[in-house]
Design a protein around this motif. Structure first.
Motif, mmCIF file in Angstrom:
data_model
loop_
_atom_site.group_PDB
_atom_site.id
_atom_site.type_symbol
_atom_site.label_atom_id
_atom_site.label_comp_id
_atom_site.label_asym_id
_atom_site.label_seq_id
_atom_site.Cartn_x
_atom_site.Cartn_y
_atom_site.Cartn_z
ATOM 1 N N UNK A 95 0.841 -1.192 0.000
ATOM 2 C CA UNK A 95 0.000 0.000 0.000
ATOM 3 C C UNK A 95 0.881 1.249 0.000
ATOM 4 N N UNK A 96 0.318 2.355 -0.471
ATOM 5 C CA UNK A 96 1.077 3.595 -0.541
ATOM 6 C C UNK A 96 1.495 4.039 0.865
ATOM 7 N N UNK A 97 2.764 4.372 1.023
ATOM 8 C CA UNK A 97 3.257 4.809 2.322
ATOM 9 C C UNK A 97 3.719 3.681 3.217
ATOM 10 N N UNK A 98 3.831 2.478 2.673
ATOM 11 C CA UNK A 98 4.319 1.341 3.446
ATOM 12 C C UNK A 98 5.714 0.973 2.948
ATOM 13 N N UNK A 99 6.676 1.005 3.850
ATOM 14 C CA UNK A 99 8.038 0.585 3.537
ATOM 15 C C UNK A 99 8.364 -0.687 4.293
ATOM 16 N N UNK A 100 9.103 -1.587 3.655
ATOM 17 C CA UNK A 100 9.411 -2.884 4.253
ATOM 18 C C UNK A 100 10.888 -3.194 4.062
ATOM 19 N N UNK A 101 11.521 -3.735 5.099
ATOM 20 C CA UNK A 101 12.877 -4.229 4.942
ATOM 21 C C UNK A 101 13.107 -5.371 5.909
ATOM 22 N N UNK A 102 13.989 -6.266 5.513
ATOM 23 C CA UNK A 102 14.422 -7.331 6.426
ATOM 24 C C UNK A 102 15.641 -6.810 7.163
ATOM 25 N N UNK A 103 15.538 -6.768 8.458
ATOM 26 C CA UNK A 103 16.602 -6.219 9.298
ATOM 27 C C UNK A 103 17.094 -7.343 10.206
ATOM 28 N N UNK A 104 18.195 -8.000 9.794
ATOM 29 C CA UNK A 104 18.719 -9.174 10.484
ATOM 30 C C UNK A 104 17.625 -10.240 10.560
ATOM 31 N N UNK A 105 17.126 -10.578 11.753
ATOM 32 C CA UNK A 105 16.129 -11.642 11.860
ATOM 33 C C UNK A 105 14.712 -11.108 11.947
ATOM 34 N N UNK A 106 14.498 -9.836 11.643
ATOM 35 C CA UNK A 106 13.177 -9.230 11.763
ATOM 36 C C UNK A 106 12.729 -8.639 10.436
ATOM 37 N N UNK A 107 11.411 -8.520 10.274
ATOM 38 C CA UNK A 107 10.837 -7.763 9.164
ATOM 39 C C UNK A 107 10.222 -6.502 9.765
ATOM 40 N N UNK A 108 10.740 -5.346 9.335
ATOM 41 C CA UNK A 108 10.321 -4.066 9.878
ATOM 42 C C UNK A 108 9.476 -3.344 8.833
ATOM 43 N N UNK A 109 8.406 -2.715 9.282
ATOM 44 C CA UNK A 109 7.511 -1.954 8.416
ATOM 45 C C UNK A 109 7.497 -0.499 8.880
#
Length: 224
Positions: A13-27
């Motif tokens: 969705x617009x305005x949603x950023x996602x990255x895998x940060x070591x063992x976590x998924x951060x939004x």
């Protein structure tokens, strides 16, 4: 013979950023102005969608992502935000190298006012509204070189009567640089253990509001 309908296409969705940060998924959830940690099947599905990979419409994690407002069902041709993977890894910063001392000028007052205005806007308005205004800001061309503009901003910022803060300061500089016709990106990044979020301005591979070493500590999660 009638072909079966294509499976639904999912996107962030617009305005949603996602990255895998070591063992976590951060939004980064801009509409809600917060960072969130996602786990389980939802994290698996979210990474697949963020990486533009096909996903089974019956995947167990999709319902949770829909409820959270993280995904949408149709392709968006005019996405407002940039995929963080499109931002080059920075290799230098204009704030390193020992810029010569100069006396304060009237332009420094403009920098202080810009920093004050960004703080006021972030207090008055939701982050989504502030960033939408940044995307829609009109540009004018200037002969001022981006490195000079960034160093002058850094000097003027130090004269402000309030503590440095990455988001309003990077926002103020990005606004200023775009008014001068420079295609500057506002980049949001995160790191884990302990969790920390940061924001900086960048053009190409050059950081404009931070030393290089500081920006490299963070994994980009969203940009515009």
């Amino acid at each position: 013979m009638v072909s079966p309908p294509p499976p639904p296409t999912f996107r962030l969705a617009d305005g949603i950023g996602v990255t895998r940060c070591e063992d976590s998924v951060i939004v980064l959830d801009v509409p809600c102005d917060r960072y969130r940690k996602v786990g389980g099947e939802a994290a698996v599905a979210l990474l697949e969608i963020a990486n533009s990979r096909p996903i089974d419409p019956d995947h167990a994690g999709l319902a949770a992502l829909h409820r959270a407002g993280f995904i949408a069902d149709q392709l968006q041709s005019d996405a407002s935000y940039l995929d963080p993977r499109s931002i080059p890894l920075p290799t230098s910063s204009v704030l390193e190298g020992g810029a010569p001392f100069r006396a304060a000028t009237r332009h420094d007052l403009g920098v202080v006012l810009d920093c004050a205005a960004s703080r006021l806007d972030l207090r008055r308005w939701p982050l989504e509204r502030v960033l939408r205004a940044l995307r829609n800001a009109r540009q004018r061309r200037s002969a001022k070189e981006i490195g000079e503009l960034a160093r002058d901003f850094d000097t003027g910022r130090r004269l402000a009567p309030f503590r440095p803060c990455c988001l309003p300061d990077a926002l103020a500089f990005t606004r200023r640089a775009r008014r001068h016709g420079h295609d500057v990106r506002l980049v949001f990044g995160v790191k884990c253990h302990p969790f920390e979020a940061h924001c900086w301005a960048q053009i190409g591979e050059v950081v404009l509001t931070d030393p290089l070493e500081r920006a490299l500590r963070f994994q980009p999660i969203l940009a515009l």
